[in-house]
Design a protein around this motif. Structure first.
Motif, PDB file in Angstrom:
ATOM      1  N   HIS A   1      -0.354 -10.794   6.295  1.00 65.47           N
ATOM      2  CA  HIS A   1      -0.991 -11.572   5.241  1.00 65.47           C
ATOM      3  C   HIS A   1      -0.074 -11.820   4.071  1.00 65.47           C
ATOM      4  CE1 HIS A   1      -2.212  -7.258   4.845  1.00 65.47           C
ATOM      5  NE2 HIS A   1      -1.302  -7.451   3.928  1.00 65.47           N
ATOM      6  N   HIS A   2       1.175 -12.163   4.289  1.00 71.18           N
ATOM      7  CA  HIS A   2       1.931 -12.455   3.081  1.00 71.18           C
ATOM      8  C   HIS A   2       1.978 -13.935   2.770  1.00 71.18           C
ATOM      9  CE1 HIS A   2       5.049 -11.523   6.235  1.00 71.18           C
ATOM     10  NE2 HIS A   2       5.081 -12.812   6.105  1.00 71.18           N
TER      11      HIS A   2
ATOM     12  N   VAL B   1      -4.610  -3.699  -2.868  1.00 67.22           N
ATOM     13  CA  VAL B   1      -5.496  -2.725  -2.246  1.00 67.22           C
ATOM     14  C   VAL B   1      -5.195  -2.543  -0.760  1.00 67.22           C
ATOM     15  CG1 VAL B   1      -7.879  -2.052  -1.840  1.00 67.22           C
ATOM     16  CG2 VAL B   1      -7.252  -3.245  -3.941  1.00 67.22           C
ATOM     17  N   PHE B   2      -5.099  -3.638  -0.042  1.00 64.70           N
ATOM     18  CA  PHE B   2      -4.891  -3.511   1.402  1.00 64.70           C
ATOM     19  C   PHE B   2      -3.480  -3.898   1.799  1.00 64.70           C
ATOM     20  CE2 PHE B   2      -9.524  -4.111   1.020  1.00 64.70           C
ATOM     21  CZ  PHE B   2      -9.885  -2.867   1.499  1.00 64.70           C
ATOM     22  N   SER B   3      -2.557  -3.700   0.877  1.00 63.37           N
ATOM     23  CA  SER B   3      -1.184  -4.063   1.157  1.00 63.37           C
ATOM     24  C   SER B   3      -0.611  -3.172   2.263  1.00 63.37           C
ATOM     25  CB  SER B   3      -0.355  -3.882  -0.110  1.00 63.37           C
ATOM     26  OG  SER B   3       0.995  -4.097   0.191  1.00 63.37           O
ATOM     27  N   THR B   4       0.291  -3.738   3.050  1.00 60.44           N
ATOM     28  CA  THR B   4       1.046  -2.899   3.975  1.00 60.44           C
ATOM     29  C   THR B   4       2.484  -2.754   3.503  1.00 60.44           C
ATOM     30  OG1 THR B   4       1.536  -4.840   5.291  1.00 60.44           O
ATOM     31  CG2 THR B   4      -0.302  -3.462   6.040  1.00 60.44           C
ATOM     32  N   ASP B   5       2.781  -3.299   2.314  1.00 61.05           N
ATOM     33  CA  ASP B   5       4.143  -3.215   1.798  1.00 61.05           C
ATOM     34  C   ASP B   5       4.430  -1.773   1.368  1.00 61.05           C
ATOM     35  OD1 ASP B   5       6.603  -3.667   0.772  1.00 61.05           O
ATOM     36  OD2 ASP B   5       5.886  -4.574  -1.094  1.00 61.05           O
ATOM     37  N   HIS B   6       5.536  -1.224   1.835  1.00 59.12           N
ATOM     38  CA  HIS B   6       5.831   0.187   1.549  1.00 59.12           C
ATOM     39  C   HIS B   6       5.898   0.467   0.056  1.00 59.12           C
ATOM     40  CE1 HIS B   6      10.171  -0.199   0.386  1.00 59.12           C
ATOM     41  NE2 HIS B   6      10.029  -1.345   1.006  1.00 59.12           N
ATOM     42  N   LYS B   7       6.344  -0.524  -0.737  1.00 62.16           N
ATOM     43  CA  LYS B   7       6.472  -0.273  -2.174  1.00 62.16           C
ATOM     44  C   LYS B   7       5.098  -0.155  -2.817  1.00 62.16           C
ATOM     45  CE  LYS B   7       8.983  -4.032  -2.652  1.00 62.16           C
ATOM     46  NZ  LYS B   7       9.174  -4.407  -1.228  1.00 62.16           N
TER      47      LYS B   7
ATOM     48  N   GLY C   1       3.580   3.075  -1.844  1.00 57.93           N
ATOM     49  CA  GLY C   1       4.213   4.110  -2.668  1.00 57.93           C
ATOM     50  C   GLY C   1       3.587   4.181  -4.051  1.00 57.93           C
ATOM     51  N   MET C   2       3.375   3.003  -4.669  1.00 61.22           N
ATOM     52  CA  MET C   2       2.734   2.961  -6.002  1.00 61.22           C
ATOM     53  C   MET C   2       1.325   3.536  -5.945  1.00 61.22           C
ATOM     54  SD  MET C   2       4.751   1.593  -8.082  1.00 61.22           S
ATOM     55  CE  MET C   2       6.273   0.706  -7.926  1.00 61.22           C
ATOM     56  N   GLN C   3       0.599   3.172  -4.900  1.00 61.45           N
ATOM     57  CA  GLN C   3      -0.765   3.686  -4.790  1.00 61.45           C
ATOM     58  C   GLN C   3      -0.758   5.207  -4.745  1.00 61.45           C
ATOM     59  OE1 GLN C   3      -1.916   1.567  -1.242  1.00 61.45           O
ATOM     60  NE2 GLN C   3      -2.904  -0.072  -2.393  1.00 61.45           N
ATOM     61  N   TYR C   4       0.155   5.747  -3.945  1.00 63.19           N
ATOM     62  CA  TYR C   4       0.271   7.203  -3.900  1.00 63.19           C
ATOM     63  C   TYR C   4       0.660   7.758  -5.272  1.00 63.19           C
ATOM     64  CZ  TYR C   4      -0.152   8.368   1.088  1.00 63.19           C
ATOM     65  OH  TYR C   4      -0.617   8.620   2.347  1.00 63.19           O
ATOM     66  N   MET C   5       1.563   7.067  -5.934  1.00 57.63           N
ATOM     67  CA  MET C   5       2.041   7.578  -7.210  1.00 57.63           C
ATOM     68  C   MET C   5       0.920   7.602  -8.245  1.00 57.63           C
ATOM     69  SD  MET C   5       5.406   6.478  -9.331  1.00 57.63           S
ATOM     70  CE  MET C   5       4.774   5.271 -10.470  1.00 57.63           C
TER      71      MET C   5
ATOM     72  N   PHE D   1       5.974   1.325  10.898  1.00 59.35           N
ATOM     73  CA  PHE D   1       4.551   1.116  11.207  1.00 59.35           C
ATOM     74  C   PHE D   1       3.761   0.873   9.924  1.00 59.35           C
ATOM     75  CE2 PHE D   1       6.100   4.473  14.203  1.00 59.35           C
ATOM     76  CZ  PHE D   1       6.176   3.685  15.343  1.00 59.35           C
ATOM     77  N   PRO D   2       3.811  -0.337   9.397  1.00 58.95           N
ATOM     78  CA  PRO D   2       3.184  -0.569   8.080  1.00 58.95           C
ATOM     79  C   PRO D   2       1.675  -0.346   8.078  1.00 58.95           C
ATOM     80  CG  PRO D   2       4.530  -2.435   8.753  1.00 58.95           C
ATOM     81  CD  PRO D   2       4.438  -1.532   9.931  1.00 58.95           C
ATOM     82  N   LYS D   3       1.005  -0.666   9.157  1.00 60.88           N
ATOM     83  CA  LYS D   3      -0.444  -0.502   9.154  1.00 60.88           C
ATOM     84  C   LYS D   3      -0.838   0.962   9.192  1.00 60.88           C
ATOM     85  CE  LYS D   3      -2.044  -4.889  10.882  1.00 60.88           C
ATOM     86  NZ  LYS D   3      -2.412  -5.628  12.098  1.00 60.88           N
ATOM     87  N   LEU D   4      -0.051   1.742   9.923  1.00 56.83           N
ATOM     88  CA  LEU D   4      -0.272   3.178   9.958  1.00 56.83           C
ATOM     89  C   LEU D   4      -0.068   3.757   8.554  1.00 56.83           C
ATOM     90  CD1 LEU D   4      -0.956   4.681  12.492  1.00 56.83           C
ATOM     91  CD2 LEU D   4       1.450   5.270  12.770  1.00 56.83           C
ATOM     92  N   ASN D   5       0.906   3.177   7.885  1.00 55.62           N
ATOM     93  CA  ASN D   5       1.219   3.595   6.534  1.00 55.62           C
ATOM     94  C   ASN D   5       0.018   3.375   5.616  1.00 55.62           C
ATOM     95  OD1 ASN D   5       3.063   4.649   4.812  1.00 55.62           O
ATOM     96  ND2 ASN D   5       4.184   2.746   4.456  1.00 55.62           N
ATOM     97  N   ARG D   6      -0.588   2.209   5.746  1.00 59.47           N
ATOM     98  CA  ARG D   6      -1.752   1.908   4.919  1.00 59.47           C
ATOM     99  C   ARG D   6      -2.900   2.850   5.283  1.00 59.47           C
ATOM    100  NH1 ARG D   6      -4.015  -3.933   5.576  1.00 59.47           N
ATOM    101  NH2 ARG D   6      -4.671  -3.052   7.548  1.00 59.47           N
ATOM    102  N   LEU D   7      -3.071   3.085   6.565  1.00 60.90           N
ATOM    103  CA  LEU D   7      -4.126   4.005   7.001  1.00 60.90           C
ATOM    104  C   LEU D   7      -3.913   5.387   6.385  1.00 60.90           C
ATOM    105  CD1 LEU D   7      -6.562   4.454   8.885  1.00 60.90           C
ATOM    106  CD2 LEU D   7      -4.932   5.215  10.623  1.00 60.90           C
ATOM    107  N   SER D   8      -2.657   5.809   6.343  1.00 63.00           N
ATOM    108  CA  SER D   8      -2.369   7.128   5.783  1.00 63.00           C
ATOM    109  C   SER D   8      -2.819   7.197   4.326  1.00 63.00           C
ATOM    110  CB  SER D   8      -0.877   7.424   5.946  1.00 63.00           C
ATOM    111  OG  SER D   8      -0.305   7.905   4.776  1.00 63.00           O
TER     112      SER D   8
END
Ligand code: HEM
Ligand code: CU
Ligand code: CU
Lengths: 229, 569
Positions: free
Chosen positions: B19-20, B30-36, B39-43, B122-129
């Motif tokens: 979806h870019h 919210v539903f981004s799969t971008d690693h950055k 990362g921000m969401q986690y931060m 695996f960007p989607k797995l990343n979002r799931l995490s």
């Protein structure tokens, strides 16, 4: 170190404090040297105009010496500390000297109760003395304890003895101490055991032989019979 | 400028960037799969949880200093509340602050940028995490407000206390708590897979194993440690949940279970966990030190091998938490030896860091102050650990405030100092703006000085025989005399917490008013600084090629004092 804050009241308290002091010396020296070198380097190599740093890979042998030598010395210190720790541990926790008396210590939410052997010197006889929150012992005698728990984990800790042992439901754990002076000190529960953990305190009383004998006779449920024998 | 989204690098992309094309608020934030973005969401989630964990520390420290008084913003701290506060303070700080920020936030943000690829494998797995992690945080927060309050059996949650409602008196709180912890583990298990595979498979052309920046290596090793250690604990968490709610007796000695089993499952995870959070913080320190000392990392390979060595050894020491837990006393010798051995790679790593300063051109900017403080303070945590690893001395120190002070001298450098080093260092890359250095330094000193004023006194209390997890020490005749020491520690804490607002102010003020950072404000050599700040989706217009190791500063014969990894000769 520790003896500055707390008396040594058991025979092995001095050994444990000695081990702690030994470690304090070893790590203290390393700590001070490392911090000194660290701050010295920060000061010495701080940024100054027109001064360029050096290119050092740290991969060459003569450079690595600065790491490998201290590293080897740390290992030597570790060996001394291990030897000290093992010696103390064997005496305090592993080999129990023959007992003069045995007490039972029971932890439960949230009080310590104690079973003293009574004048006949045996547990589980009619003259046993049961108390709550106060353990009465005699100075200079080797006590064995049998530690039990009725519900959750507790931990029997007498800081002046330097003694600590978890109580585990379903097990009886043995240990020992020999007190070196008379007086009265804190027993704490050192393992979180629920809402009342903070108030699960007791006192240990170390009495002279005469005092202890008279305490026994006053408190034993069958003292009169015992003294008649 | 940051918004140039180059679809080109994603042509034929099989990574699932679905979806870019039209980036709505939802798909972008919210539903981004971008690693950055993940990362921000986690931060931000981690920082929010840090505020809660810090507030809990404030509430229970106030109780300790002024027993039974009304604590401002909280009220009376009852013994049940006290237990719930310390339990969740510890659990939050480790599982919901240190883990998400150090591993997940920095791992996500840095790994693709530092190895030169466009996203995680695996960007989607990343979002799931992240989504599972967020759920775990919600479940945890819910556990405080249910009937009978939150779980109060300490973050180690030893059964039978944690396993039976009649003992813990928090039927809902303890079940929600263990559920939250298990969910959190699952989230990181999923995330770790991504970190390891990405770092091993997606490196830019030319990047050999020894060209990988140290922080990436350390996050990878940390992820492997986590994945290798967490299995037993997830199993343990499920067993504990079943004991609580389904009538099983895994940990119930009255029905053939064994409470000590939990301690082995817990600490087989719990000790490596210390290194799981330590390594990323140590890696961040390496990056920051090299940049601000303008120095090559001293003996890169040695650091790497000590990292592996520490990782392997960390699986051999767990029972040093159980010296006096009623295990066979002879086991203590084995674990004393392994525990003292682990001091060797860690000490070596510290020596290497100190040696890195030699011959440098050291600039004391805010990130560098944090990195240096990490070393200075962590050394205290390291050396005090020796007392606890030596079985004979642990008989006295176990479960006292000495332990508490020791592990805060390791965890605080990790979770607070390391994070501040990382955030102040990569802030320009994350947001394209510079932070204010003066405010940064005020915040630094306002944190470091009170920090030592909190915990040095706690070493003293521990030496005086004060045990952990007790809600009012004045009732112990031998401990009552130290009340002014407790007041001093608490006042220091309040001062330290107040200084955190300087950071929050600086963080948000600089977003709006900071000066533009440009791609490489610190003249750094690693790949993340070769793209724009903040990097667009896909990270580079054209993925970089790597020609050399990560820390080529002051190379003789060059006019610039840094030589980026992607610069052809
Ligand atoms: C903000 C500064 C902090 C202060 C003043 C503080 C203070 C304390 C105190 C006094 C306790 C023990 C309470 C008791 O035993 O009664 C405690 C427990 C603990 N803290 Fe902290 N802490 C701080 C930050 C952190 C950080 C950054 C971490 C880790 C990343 C952390 C991890 C823990 C853990 C694991 C426990 C043990 C909880 C338990 O016994 O269940 N703390 N803290
Ligand atoms: Cu107890
Ligand atoms: Cu207790």
């Amino acid at each position: 170190m520790i003896e500055r804050y707390l008396e040594q009241v058991s025979t092995y308290a001095g050994d444990i404090d000695g081990l702690i002091n030994l470690i304090a010396w070893f790590v203290g020296v390393w700590f001070l040297v490392a911090e000194f070198v660290f701050f010295y380097l920060i000061f010495k190599f701080r940024h100054r105009e027109g001064h360029k740093g050096e290119y050092i890979t740290g991969e060459e042998k003569h450079q690595k010496r600065f790491i490998t030598i201290p590293h080897f010395l740390v290992l030597v210190c570790d060996i001394f500390i291990i030897i000290g720790a093992v010696r103390v541990w064997v005496d305090v926790k592993q080999t129990l000297p023959p007992a003069d008396a045995t007490v039972r210590i029971i932890g439960q939410q949230w009080a310590w109760s104690f079973v003293h052997p009574g004048p006949d010197g045996e547990l589980d006889t009619a003259d046993d003395i049961k108390t709550v929150e106060s353990l009465n012992t005699e100075v200079g005698k080797v006590y064995h304890f049998q530690l039990e728990s009725r519900d959750v984990l507790h931990d029997f800790s007498v800081p002046v003895f330097r003694l600590k042992q978890d109580a585990i439901p379903g097990r009886i754990i043995s240990g020992w101490w020999k007190a070196t002076k008379t007086g009265e000190w804190d027993i704490q529960c050192a393992e979180i055991c629920g809402i009342g953990h903070g108030v699960m305190r007791a006192r240990i009383k170390v009495q002279s032989a005469a005092e202890h004998a008279s305490w026994m006779h006053e408190n034993s449920p069958v003292a009169s019979i015992a003294s008649a024998n | 400028m940051a918004e140039t989204i180059d679809v080109g690098t994603h042509a034929g992309d099989d990574h699932g960037h679905d979806h870019h094309h039209e980036e709505t608020f939802w798909s972008k934030y919210v539903f981004s799969t971008d690693h950055k973005m993940i990362g921000m969401q986690y931060m931000f989630t981690g920082m929010f949880m840090a505020l809660i964990g810090g507030f809990f520390a404030y509430a229970f420290r106030m109780q300790l200093a002024f027993p039974g008084m009304d604590v401002p913003f909280w009220g009376i701290v009852t013994p049940a509340e006290y237990n719930a506060l310390i339990t969740n303070h510890g659990a939050i700080m480790i599982f919901w602050v240190a883990m998400p920020v150090l591993i997940a936030a920095f791992g996500n943000f840095l790994i693709p940028l530092m190895i030169g690829c466009d996203d995680m494998v695996f960007p989607k797995l990343n979002r799931l995490s992240y989504q599972i992690f967020l759920l775990s945080a919600v479940v945890l927060l819910a556990s405080f407000v249910v009937e009978n309050g939150g779980f109060g059996g300490a973050w180690t949650s030893y059964p039978p206390l944690s396993a039976k409602h009649e003992y813990s008196l928090t039927p809902l709180g303890s079940s929600l708590w263990i559920t939250a912890v298990a969910l959190e583990f699952v989230a990181f298990l999923i995330g770790g897979i991504n970190f390891v595979t990405t770092a091993m498979n997606s490196r830019a052309p030319g990047m050999k194993l020894y060209d990988i920046p140290m922080v990436v290596w350390m996050i990878v090793v940390a992820s492997i440690l986590f994945m290798a250690s967490v299995g037993p604990l997830i199993a343990g968490a499920i067993m504990l949940f079943m004991d609580q709610n389904l009538g099983t007796h895994f940990f119930d000695p009255n029905a053939g279970g064994d409470p000590i089993l939990w301690q082995h499952l817990f600490w087989f995870f719990g000790h490596p966990e210390v290194y799981v959070v330590l390594l990323p913080a140590t890696g961040i320190t390496a990056e920051v030190m090299c940049v601000f000392a303008r120095k090559k990392l001293f003996a890169y390979r040695t650091v790497l091998y000590t990292t592996f060595g520490t990782g392997v050894l960390s699986f051999t020491v767990w029972a040093h938490h159980q010296f006096i837990a009623g295990i066979d006393p002879r086991m203590a010798h084995v674990f004393t030896i392994t525990t003292l051995l682990i001091s060797i790679p860690i000490a070596e790593m510290m020596f290497v860091y100190i040696a890195t300063l030699y011959g440098g051109d050291i600039r004391l900017k805010t990130p560098m102050l944090w990195a240096l403080a990490f070393i200075a303070e962590f050394l205290i945590g390291g050396v005090t650990g020796i007392f606890l690893g030596a079985s004979g001395a642990d008989i006295y120190f176990h479960d006292t405030y000495f332990v508490l002070a020791h592990f805060h001298y390791t965890f605080f450098p990790i979770a607070i100092i390391g994070v501040y080093a990382g955030v102040t260092f990569w802030y320009p890359k994350m947001f394209g703006k510079m932070m204010n250095d003066t405010l940064g330094k005020i915040h630094f000193w306002g944190t470091i000085i009170p920090f030592n004023c909190i915990f040095i006194p706690l070493f003293v209390l521990g030496a005086a025989g004060q045990h952990r997890r007790i809600h009012d020490f004045t009732q112990y005749p031998e401990l009552a005399q130290y009340q002014d020491v407790r007041v001093f520690a608490t006042v220091s804490l309040v001062i330290m917490l107040l200084f955190q607002f300087v950071f929050i102010y600086n963080f948000f003020m600089s977003l709006r008013k900071g000066k533009d950072a440009g791609p490489n404000p610190w003249n750094s050599t690693t790949l993340e600084w070769t793209t724009e700040s903040p990097p667009g989706h896909g990270n580079w217009k054209e993925l970089p090629t790597v020609y050399r190791g990560p820390y080529e500063y002051q190379v003789p014969g060059r006019d610039k004092d840094f030589w980026p990894q992607n610069e052809p000769n």
